[in-house]
Motif scaffolding. Structure first.
Motif, PDB file in Angstrom:
ATOM      1  N   ASN A 106       0.911  -1.057   0.064  1.00  0.00           N
ATOM      2  CA  ASN A 106       0.018   0.042   0.218  1.00  0.00           C
ATOM      3  C   ASN A 106       1.012   0.691  -0.177  1.00  0.00           C
ATOM      4  O   ASN A 106       0.418   1.813   0.745  1.00  0.00           O
ATOM      5  N   SER A 107       1.863   1.278  -0.801  1.00  0.00           N
ATOM      6  CA  SER A 107       2.769   2.104  -1.291  1.00  0.00           C
ATOM      7  C   SER A 107       2.702   3.350  -1.466  1.00  0.00           C
ATOM      8  O   SER A 107       2.956   4.512  -1.380  1.00  0.00           O
ATOM      9  N   ASP A 109      -0.440   5.397  -4.479  1.00  0.00           N
ATOM     10  CA  ASP A 109      -2.116   6.066  -4.786  1.00  0.00           C
ATOM     11  C   ASP A 109      -2.073   5.577  -6.905  1.00  0.00           C
ATOM     12  O   ASP A 109      -3.264   5.898  -6.997  1.00  0.00           O
ATOM     13  N   LYS A 135      -2.470   1.007  -3.199  1.00  0.00           N
ATOM     14  CA  LYS A 135      -2.885   1.688  -1.977  1.00  0.00           C
ATOM     15  C   LYS A 135      -4.431   0.848  -2.351  1.00  0.00           C
ATOM     16  O   LYS A 135      -5.034   1.258  -3.884  1.00  0.00           O
TER      17      LYS A 135
END
Length: 234
Positions: A106-107, A109, A135
């Motif tokens: 989830n690093s 966007d 994410k």
């Protein structure tokens, strides 16, 4: 295959840095306008991965729009070109998309990958890793060769085959062998849908500026698409 791609793009790095990024209308007036249109209108403070950054054109644009950018490429020469372009404004790394990536879950966007994935034979690990580091609800935008363009190079003319092809690009009087893989449309979509939700499929059209510069090329692209863009979500 990986070594052959590295060799080809190390040879092409100077051309990308000094010619392609400014003068190739297939990039500036065809692929890029539609790719940029698919991105969020506000990139400020978004964490973005430029997956296959080449000489860093997208990296520099993303930085300009306020994004926090990590740029990766398999070619050391392309990585050097991107570093020259953006200095210390992005985290630029030499990595392969065919291996596990050194990023936390989830690093990001947004992940963008411009005309890169057709150099990868099996998208399974690549897409699995992209899903992991993106994410929830994050956006994944990529462009590849359109299957109708690649079929002209198919050895057997079999549209439905997954085929290794070596293209030949002429640069500065030299012939550079550029290997890639062609896939039918259903393979591109089904492999994407295994990991992501499809938002939009785009067969881009050239700009009016393209038409002014190259009317013949414009007509060709308006009747036979060369690239395909996929806009997806995690």
């Amino acid at each position: 295959m990986k070594d052959r791609v590295i060799q080809a793009y190390n040879q092409l790095a100077d051309d990308y840095e000094f010619n392609v990024d400014q003068r190739s209308i297939y990039n500036t007036e065809y692929e890029r306008p539609e790719m940029v249109k698919q991105m969020p209108s506000n990139l400020n403070n978004l964490s973005v991965l430029d997956a296959g950054c080449a000489a860093g054109w997208y990296t520099s644009q993303l930085i300009r729009e306020g994004a926090t950018v990590t740029a990766i490429d398999i070619s050391p020469k392309m990585v050097e070109a991107t570093k020259r372009r953006v200095k210390d404004k992005a985290n630029v790394l030499c990595l392969s998309l065919e291996e596990e990536l050194p990023f936390e879950d989830n690093s990001f966007d947004l992940i963008i990958s411009s005309l890169v994935l057709h150099y990868i034979n099996d998208w399974e690990l690549t897409f699995k890793e992209f899903q992991r580091i993106l994410k929830p609800g994050g956006q994944f935008i990529f462009s590849v060769h359109h299957p109708t363009m690649d079929i002209r190079l198919a050895k057997e003319g079999d549209y439905f085959s997954h085929e290794f092809i070596i293209d030949q690009w002429k640069r500065d009087g030299k012939i550079i062998e550029v290997p890639f893989y062609r896939r039918p449309m259903q393979a591109i979509l089904n492999e994407t849908l295994k990991y992501f939700k499809l938002e939009r499929l785009i067969e881009p059209q050239p700009t009016e500026e393209f038409k002014k510069i190259d009317p013949k090329g414009y007509h060709k692209l308006m009747t036979t698409p060369h690239f395909l863009i996929i806009n997806a979500r995690n």
